[in-house]
Design a protein around this motif. Structure first.
Motif, mmCIF file in Angstrom:
data_model
loop_
_atom_site.group_PDB
_atom_site.id
_atom_site.type_symbol
_atom_site.label_atom_id
_atom_site.label_comp_id
_atom_site.label_asym_id
_atom_site.label_seq_id
_atom_site.Cartn_x
_atom_site.Cartn_y
_atom_site.Cartn_z
ATOM 1 N N LEU A 288 0.957 -1.279 -0.139
ATOM 2 C CA LEU A 288 0.339 -0.331 -0.106
ATOM 3 C C LEU A 288 0.703 1.136 0.135
ATOM 4 N N GLU A 289 0.495 2.122 -1.280
ATOM 5 C CA GLU A 289 1.225 3.327 -1.268
ATOM 6 C C GLU A 289 0.847 4.841 -1.043
ATOM 7 N N ILE A 290 0.391 5.396 -0.272
ATOM 8 C CA ILE A 290 -0.397 6.630 0.339
ATOM 9 C C ILE A 290 0.822 8.127 0.225
ATOM 10 N N LYS A 291 -0.107 8.669 -0.929
ATOM 11 C CA LYS A 291 1.015 10.388 -1.183
ATOM 12 C C LYS A 291 0.224 10.986 -1.459
ATOM 13 N N GLY A 292 -0.113 12.038 -1.242
ATOM 14 C CA GLY A 292 -0.363 13.207 -1.835
ATOM 15 C C GLY A 292 -0.426 14.002 -0.847
ATOM 16 N N ASN A 293 -1.832 15.095 -0.470
ATOM 17 C CA ASN A 293 -1.653 15.654 0.725
ATOM 18 C C ASN A 293 -2.641 15.732 2.239
ATOM 19 N N MET A 294 -1.927 15.308 2.840
ATOM 20 C CA MET A 294 -2.374 14.813 3.854
ATOM 21 C C MET A 294 -2.969 15.865 4.790
ATOM 22 N N ASP A 295 -2.623 16.432 4.421
ATOM 23 C CA ASP A 295 -3.768 17.983 4.898
ATOM 24 C C ASP A 295 -5.042 18.225 4.364
ATOM 25 N N GLY A 296 -5.371 18.038 3.123
ATOM 26 C CA GLY A 296 -7.079 17.575 2.362
ATOM 27 C C GLY A 296 -7.487 17.709 3.088
ATOM 28 N N ILE A 297 -9.142 18.782 2.982
ATOM 29 C CA ILE A 297 -10.125 18.660 3.729
ATOM 30 C C ILE A 297 -11.388 18.761 2.422
ATOM 31 N N PHE A 298 -12.046 18.551 3.000
ATOM 32 C CA PHE A 298 -13.650 18.537 2.517
ATOM 33 C C PHE A 298 -15.456 18.275 3.964
ATOM 34 N N TYR A 299 -15.818 18.508 2.292
ATOM 35 C CA TYR A 299 -16.887 19.058 3.700
ATOM 36 C C TYR A 299 -18.004 17.765 3.508
ATOM 37 N N GLY A 300 -18.024 16.494 4.398
ATOM 38 C CA GLY A 300 -19.020 15.954 4.214
ATOM 39 C C GLY A 300 -19.153 15.130 5.322
ATOM 40 N N ASP A 301 -19.713 13.451 5.234
ATOM 41 C CA ASP A 301 -19.877 12.903 6.777
ATOM 42 C C ASP A 301 -18.666 11.884 5.978
ATOM 43 N N LYS A 302 -17.870 12.067 7.772
ATOM 44 C CA LYS A 302 -17.278 11.649 8.189
ATOM 45 C C LYS A 302 -17.190 10.179 7.641
ATOM 46 N N ASP A 303 -17.820 9.170 8.588
ATOM 47 C CA ASP A 303 -18.648 7.898 8.884
ATOM 48 C C ASP A 303 -18.476 7.121 7.460
ATOM 49 N N TRP A 304 -20.085 8.325 6.704
ATOM 50 C CA TRP A 304 -19.877 7.026 6.113
ATOM 51 C C TRP A 304 -18.930 7.416 4.742
ATOM 52 N N THR A 305 -18.252 8.588 4.660
ATOM 53 C CA THR A 305 -17.333 8.552 3.805
ATOM 54 C C THR A 305 -16.198 7.358 3.817
ATOM 55 N N GLY A 306 -16.545 7.852 5.182
ATOM 56 C CA GLY A 306 -15.093 5.733 5.028
ATOM 57 C C GLY A 306 -15.900 4.545 4.625
ATOM 58 N N GLU A 307 -17.056 4.429 5.032
ATOM 59 C CA GLU A 307 -17.581 3.280 4.953
ATOM 60 C C GLU A 307 -17.540 3.416 3.377
ATOM 61 N N ALA A 308 -17.967 4.271 2.065
ATOM 62 C CA ALA A 308 -17.726 4.205 0.696
ATOM 63 C C ALA A 308 -16.538 3.794 -0.060
#
Length: 410
Positions: A288-308
């Motif tokens: 697993l490789e994770i990269k990009g902007n670790m401080d990026g944000i969005f406006y939404g539901d954290k738990d349900w977006t995590g489910e997706a």
């Protein structure tokens, strides 16, 4: 009420009608008064002519009484003289010789005029009533057709007046009823298809469980190793059924509008952490490789977006070849999460259907896949105003992109 077209039409016609008959009445009364005036003049002429004929010397004294205003004293003197002959101020107009014909004609003409005026007035009322009644019948017939399921009817709503407003509201009501019935039909079809799909999806694991159970019951002397093998297979089928039922319930709740998605300020990394913690056991053998902007944000539901995101990464684990790349990115307009795998890829003919419920791409990697995870992910993302897309090249891998437009804040 003057804004009402029907009321205004009736009012104008009644006013015209009254004006016409008032004019006719005025003409009749004026003609009668002219006739009375002529009779008075003739009587004065005869009166003066008779007196002057016998007494010429009274001419200068008599003429002013006819052409000028007389004094009250002379009126009282004349009243005393004529009183004895029954000619006084209280005399009935029927006994007035000057009114003999005119009074009779007026008494006949006025009732006839009033009676005749009621005929066109009644016709006018009947015509206007018929117009109103016709419009009421039109609305009634349209309502009956709508009740019978014919929504092609459309009432004219152009112009002013309460009936045009009523027609507009009726058309709106018919459209809403049609939309409601169509939604009910769609929901009924959806429910039917869903039940059919669920039955089909549960049939295979249930059949396997029945077979495993029968084998364990029939073979009391089965080796422990074989017994454990059957039990592990049974557990796999039970886990599959549990996963299917739980996710179908989630889908149903989202489509029914029972889920109120939050609009919080969320770090993209926090959503990724939810997915990684949940899938930690299955990620042990993955690169697993994770990269990009670790401080990026969005406006939404954290738990349900995590489910997706769990379902998307799970898909990458099942159909990839051990390498997964996750990219977090934020621009002035969008926040995105990209998940790539190095799997066998998806044929272009399958890409338009990849998010459909229970749609499965033929695969040797995961033949037992149910095909509901990506559908659930799409519902969750789009319910929050986001988008999810996929691109894939055969034998090169697949890439899923989740995007949230940053101005969609509620």
């Amino acid at each position: 009420m003057l804004r009402n077209q029907e009321f205004r039409s009736i009012l104008i016609k009644i006013m015209i009608f009254q004006l016409i008959f008032a004019s006719i009445g005025f003409i009749i009364i004026n003609l009668t008064l002219n006739k009375v005036n002529v009779s008075i003049i003739k009587r004065d002429m005869a009166f003066v002519g008779n007196i002057i004929k016998n007494n010429p010397e009274l001419k200068e004294e008599l003429i002013p009484y006819i052409t000028k205003k007389v004094s009250r004293e002379n009126i009282i003197t004349g009243q005393d003289v004529l009183q004895s002959y029954g000619y006084n101020l209280e005399m009935n107009k029927k006994n007035q010789p000057l009114f003999e014909n005119s009074h009779y004609n007026l008494q006949i003409l006025l009732p006839i005029l009033i009676f005749l005026s009621t005929i066109p007035l009644g016709i006018l009322i009947m015509i206007e009533y018929r117009k109103v009644y016709t419009k009421v019948i039109e609305v009634s017939n349209a309502a009956e057709r709508v009740v019978e399921g014919d929504f092609s009817i459309h009432l004219n709503e152009e112009g002013e007046g309460d009936f045009n407003i009523l027609n507009h509201q009726f058309n709106q009501m018919a459209n809403r009823l049609e939309n409601s019935l169509n939604r009910l039909k769609e929901e009924k079809t959806f429910l039917k298809d869903t039940i059919s799909d669920i039955s089909h999806q549960l049939k295979t694991p249930l059949s396997s469980l029945i077979i495993f159970n029968d084998l364990l019951l029939e073979n009391q002397n089965m080796e422990l190793e074989d017994r454990i093998n059957f039990l592990e297979k049974a557990k796999t089928q039970l886990d599959r059924m549990e996963w299917l039922i739980i996710n179908l319930l989630k889908v149903a709740r989202i489509e029914a509008g029972a889920i109120q998605f939050k609009r919080d300020r969320v770090l993209l990394k926090d959503v990724l952490d939810i997915a990684l913690i949940t899938l930690s056991d299955r990620l042990e053998n993955q690169s697993l490789e994770i990269k990009g902007n670790m401080d990026g944000i969005f406006y939404g539901d954290k738990d349900w977006t995590g489910e997706a995101l769990i379902n998307i990464i799970k898909n990458a684990i099942e159909h990839g070849k051990g390498e997964i790349e996750v990219i977090l990115d934020e621009t002035p307009l969008f926040s995105t999460i990209v998940v790539r795998d190095n799997g066998e890829g998806i044929d272009k003919k399958h890409l338009p259907h990849i998010f459909e419920r229970f749609y499965k791409v033929s695969s040797e990697v995961k033949p037992e896949s149910i095909g509901i995870g990506l559908n659930l992910a799409k519902l969750i993302i789009e319910s929050q105003g986001g988008t999810i897309s996929v691109k894939s090249d055969k034998n090169l891998g697949t890439e899923f992109t989740i995007s949230f437009l940053k101005r969609v804040i509620k």
